[in-house]
Write a protein that holds these residues in place. Structure first.
Motif, PDB file in Angstrom:
ATOM      1  N   LEU A   1       0.860  -1.189   0.000  1.00 39.42           N
ATOM      2  CA  LEU A   1       0.000   0.000   0.000  1.00 39.42           C
ATOM      3  C   LEU A   1       0.892   1.233   0.000  1.00 39.42           C
ATOM      4  CD1 LEU A   1      -2.732  -0.958   2.639  1.00 39.42           C
ATOM      5  CD2 LEU A   1      -2.615  -1.517   0.201  1.00 39.42           C
TER       6      LEU A   1
ATOM      7  N   ALA B   1      -7.250  -6.253  -1.874  1.00 41.35           N
ATOM      8  CA  ALA B   1      -6.998  -4.828  -2.027  1.00 41.35           C
ATOM      9  C   ALA B   1      -7.771  -4.304  -3.230  1.00 41.35           C
ATOM     10  CB  ALA B   1      -5.502  -4.582  -2.199  1.00 41.35           C
TER      11      ALA B   1
ATOM     12  N   LYS C   1      -5.581   1.300  -2.345  1.00 45.83           N
ATOM     13  CA  LYS C   1      -4.254   1.420  -2.959  1.00 45.83           C
ATOM     14  C   LYS C   1      -3.262   2.061  -2.017  1.00 45.83           C
ATOM     15  CE  LYS C   1      -5.419   1.443  -7.858  1.00 45.83           C
ATOM     16  NZ  LYS C   1      -6.646   2.160  -8.317  1.00 45.83           N
ATOM     17  N   THR C   2      -3.778   2.909  -1.140  1.00 48.02           N
ATOM     18  CA  THR C   2      -2.882   3.622  -0.228  1.00 48.02           C
ATOM     19  C   THR C   2      -3.311   3.337   1.205  1.00 48.02           C
ATOM     20  OG1 THR C   2      -4.290   5.557  -0.110  1.00 48.02           O
ATOM     21  CG2 THR C   2      -2.675   5.493  -1.907  1.00 48.02           C
TER      22      THR C   2
ATOM     23  N   LEU D   1      -7.054   2.604   2.998  1.00 49.97           N
ATOM     24  CA  LEU D   1      -7.325   1.567   3.995  1.00 49.97           C
ATOM     25  C   LEU D   1      -8.091   2.154   5.168  1.00 49.97           C
ATOM     26  CD1 LEU D   1      -6.889  -1.301   5.181  1.00 49.97           C
ATOM     27  CD2 LEU D   1      -4.728  -0.484   6.105  1.00 49.97           C
TER      28      LEU D   1
END
Ligand SMILES: Nc1ncnc2c1ncn2[C@@H]1O[C@H](COP(=O)(O)OP(=O)(O)OP(=O)(O)O)[C@@H](O)[C@H]1O
Ligand SMILES: [Mg+2]
Lengths: 320, 523
Positions: B306, B505, B511-512, B516
């Protein structure tokens, strides 16, 4: 009462017991005598099924013991072990109460019976709550005996019960043993390798060797009519003393001189053996002793007269 | 000294909650496993006294179980039982079995034969003989076995933290990774105390007299159950996703602490060892893990990193760090070590790690292949001008680097090499270096900055802005404080990273790290 019929036990290649048969009458005291390793313990253990025989049958009161449940059978047979086998984690009282517990006696009954036995066996009540490790060898053996006697079983098996005692203690215990009314009512099979003990305590003796019975009979029969050299040799060492113990005064009755006049004071019973009679000469210091038989006849004999009668008796036995 | 103690107590005071939880978990783990071990071991021990032929094999197997290294045993458990309490308890119970079975067996066979015979002769059945005679008389020996098992379990239970089962190991291994003595002691002292206390209590139980013991035996299971239940008290929380972080990551500003403070990330977290974390993520035991960006298992288990959009993970560029004394003593060393500088970038390192960690090629072979491919390999000169001691931490990448350095030194200089690989975490490695046990080992700039120098948060924010400023700062400080030199960076950046399964994911569109957090906050 007990009938052992052709019983054998084989351990691997060792024939520990080889087709042995004997019978024990009610209230009789039978001694299994023999050297170490001749199969005495094995024979005894087969009677309460601690060891299962390879062949043969055993009957107690005409009932085949192999048709009974072993636990139930054992609870009706008192057993005194060669080396007492008391429970180290139990007190004296608890040790004695093992069988009553298995038989689910109530507490009161167990306690009163324990107290009774303790008294008969000359054990002080203060020992009741002591662990058995703190007692002397003699005391431990008495407790082993009490444990075997508590439920008043008709049959008592004893494996060298006095084995670990010194001679003085042992002969004291022998006296107590003979005097104990509890034991008079019982059918007893007792194992020993001590000839003296066998002669003192046994009504009949089975002399064993290498898993077989060499001769069985009363002490006098073994002494005066040995079937072979083995029996003769086995008794040789203490022969004279054994003879004194094997022969009772009433055996000599005919050979003793007639009494001339009745004496006052104590008379000895004619059921005692010569050894005991000789001892009473020593202790009383009298010239002669008076003897009374079961019919109430009395005789007065001196030491010399007694010995003369004994040798006549012996001669007669040997020639029969 | 005084000041030091002060800080230990301070630390314990600060972390009292955690300490209490960990201690209870530790006691719980110890006794659940002990309880089950007694339930299995005691009957089994009794059984083999009845079937003596089986005693050899049973004791043999229990003995072999005991010789399996604890970490390996825990590792074996994961594919079967996953992570967390279950495998830890099973592993502990396997260790506890031998002393319990063995002592039950020796205790019972040691009971005086004539006492047993007397029991039978008086008409006891086999159960009565067992419960009235054999067990009471064997009890002191059996208790001695349970005592041994307890002490073993208290010790081995520290390793439970490797597979997310908690316990005082979290502090101990976290402390070792973080070079934090107070943290180590905060775990080690209570663990040692537990061992001593339980040993003492059981020794008292053993000395009680026969009668009381048999009553004590009834109390034992109850006591064991009570102690076991401690384990279940703290675990009453849950969440959408589960994160598995290493003890090291848990305690670091550039780890979980940073995630909490900078991102405000709140996720259900369990502590787990690096060794099993990736696999656990792959097997869906965990959703988010704190891995390393060059780890080969990233590739093997199809995980994605991530993006650290707020930049909390400082750069971790690898470079050999060497004692200055050693550089003087071995003048050719520096040149040989610098041969590798700039040669390995992130993806190359991931690939190399993949080959060792996943394809199980030996680090030696991977190192040699790489050097040959880059025309750096030269056969050993069999030199004997001195021995260089190379250290490495206890994971694959460090083994590969240590092997490369070993080959380079042997090929380009007249020195011989002794490798001390597998020196646990940063603290152990660095202590070995400053105590002249090794001459150099590969270290990472971020680790140097945070774990070794323990720079203040202010300095950290300032220095970590770029990879060069970090490198320059640690180089300067290490020289000043420890007389240790940072040589040229090797090239790759093995930084901390959060990772997830690619599939998951993608489906949550994460993605980052900020993604999250957003996902976790959405109901
Ligand atoms: N459990 C056993 N396994 C194998 N052999 C045995 C076993 N018990 C006894 N024996 C053997 O059987 C023979 C008779 O043993 P036993 O114990 O009956 O002798 P014993 O007459 O009681 O001797 P002691 O006077 O020494 O007690 C011995 O040779 C002995 O070695
Ligand atoms: Mg015997």
């Amino acid at each position: 009462m007990i009938k052992v019929d052709g019983i054998s036990k084989q351990f691997g290649k060792v024939k520990a017991v080889d087709a042995i048969s004997f019978e024990v009458q009610e209230q009789e005291n039978l001694i299994l005598l023999g050297t170490s390793g001749c199969g005495k313990t094995t024979t005894l253990k087969m009677i309460n099924r601690l060891i299962e025989p390879t062949a043969g049958n055993i009957y107690i009161n005409n009932k085949n013991i192999f048709e009974q449940q072993p636990e139930v059978l054992r609870r009706s047979i008192g057993y005194v072990l060669q080396n007492n086998g008391l429970f180290p984690h139990y007190t004296v009282a608890e040790n004695i109460a093992i069988v009553p517990q298995l038989l689910k006696w109530d507490k009161k009954k167990t306690e009163s019976r324990t107290a009774e036995l303790m008294e008969k066996l000359h054990l002080d009540k203060s020992y009741l709550h002591v662990y058995t490790g703190e007692l002397s060898g003699g005391q431990q053996q008495r407790i082993g005996l009490a444990r075997a006697l508590i439920s008043d079983p008709p049959v008592l098996l004893m494996d060298e019960p006095f084995g670990s005692l010194d001679n003085v203690t042992r002969s004291n215990i022998h006296k107590e043993f003979k005097a104990l009314d509890e034991l008079k009512r019982k059918t007893i099979i007792m194992v020993t390798h001590d000839v003296q003990e066998a002669f003192e305590l046994g009504d009949r003796i089975c002399l064993m060797d290498k898993g077989k019975i060499v001769q069985s009979g009363t002490p006098a029969e073994l002494l005066f009519n040995p079937v072979n050299e083995f029996v003769k040799g086995f008794l040789k060492d203490q022969r004279l003393q054994l003879e004194f113990k094997a022969v009772k005064l009433h055996d000599l009755w005919e050979l003793l001189p007639q009494l001339l006049k009745k004496t006052e004071g104590r008379s000895l019973s004619s059921v005692i053996d010569i050894w005991t009679a000789l001892e009473s000469f020593k202790f009383s210091g009298e010239e002669s002793i008076s003897i009374i038989n079961h019919e109430g006849d009395q005789k007065q004999v001196s030491f010399e007269q007694l010995m003369a009668a004994f040798y006549q008796y012996k001669n007669k036995q040997g020639h029969e | 000294m005084n000041e030091h103690q002060q800080t230990l107590f301070e630390f314990m005071g600060q972390q009292a909650d955690k300490l209490a939880v960990q201690t209870l978990q530790h006691i719980g783990l110890t006794f659940i496993s002990l309880f089950i071990a007694v339930l299995i071991g005691l009957p089994l021990g009794i059984f083999i006294t009845r079937k003596v032929k089986l005693s050899g094999p049973v004791l043999g197997i229990a003995g072999i179980l005991q010789t399996i290294p604890s970490i390996a045993l825990l590792g074996f458990m994961i594919p079967v039982l996953g992570i967390g309490a279950k495998p830890a308890i099973v592993a502990l119970l396997l260790y506890a079995l031998l002393p319990i079975i063995r002592n039950t067996y020796t205790g019972i066979t040691g009971v005086d034969a004539s006492v047993k015979e007397a029991a039978v002769a008086m008409g006891m059945n086999k159960w009565q003989v067992l419960f009235k005679v054999e067990l009471p008389l064997a009890m002191p020996v059996i208790l001695a076995g349970i005592r041994t098992a307890t002490v073993i379990n208290v010790g081995v239970a520290t390793l439970a933290s490797y597979i997310a089962a908690g316990g005082l190991g979290e502090f101990i291994f976290g402390g070792i990774s973080l070079n934090n003595t107070n943290m180590i002691l905060a775990g080690a002292i209570p663990a040692a105390l537990l061992a001593i206390i339980f040993d003492f209590l059981l020794s008292r139980l053993q000395k009680l007299n026969f009668k009381k013991i048999s009553k004590g035996t009834y109390a034992m299971p109850v006591l064991l159950m009570l102690l076991s239940s401690f384990y279940f008290i703290p675990s009453a929380y849950g969440g959408k996703l589960t994160a598995g972080f290493t003890p090291e990551f848990m305690g670091r500003q550039d780890g979980n602490l940073g995630l909490e403070s900078k991102y405000g990330l709140k996720i259900h977290t369990i502590v787990i060892s690096d060794a099993v974390m990736y696999k656990a993520a792959f097997e869906k035991q965990l959703d988010v893990i704190s891995g390393y960006s060059t780890d080969g298992r990233l590739k093997a288990y199809d995980l994605v990193v991530l993006d650290d959009d707020k930049g909390i993970f400082p750069p971790y560029y690898a470079a050999p760090i060497v004692r200055e004394e050693s550089l003087k003593k071995f003048p050719d060393l520096e040149k040989a070590l610098n041969l590798l500088s700039g040669k390995i970038n992130d993806s190359v390192m991931t690939e190399l790690n993949y080959r060792t960690d996943y394809l199980h090629q030996s680090p030696e072979r991977v190192a040699k292949d790489f050097l040959e491919a880059h025309k750096l390999y030269k056969p050993s000169r069999e030199g004997s001008a001195g021995i260089i001691r190379i250290g490495s931490k206890i994971f694959g990448e460090q083994y590969i680097l240590a092997n490369m350095y070993s080959m380079l030194i042997k090929g380009y200089t007249n020195y011989d090499v002794a490798t001390k690989t597998g020196l646990g975490g940063t603290k152990i490695c660095f202590d070995a270096l400053t105590n002249d046990q090794i001459d150099f080992y590969p270290e990472y700039t971020g680790t140097g900055l945070l774990a070794i120098l323990q720079a203040s948060p202010k300095t950290v924010t300032e220095v970590t802005k770029s990879k060069d400023s970090t490198y320059n700062y640690v180089q300067r400080e290490f020289e000043k404080r420890y007389q240790v030199k940072w040589l040229k960076p090797i090239g790759f950046n093995n930084a901390y990273a959060l990772m997830m399964r690619r599939q998951q994911a993608k489906s949550f569109n994460i993605k980052t790290i900020s993604n999250l957090k957003r996902y976790l906050n959405s109901k």
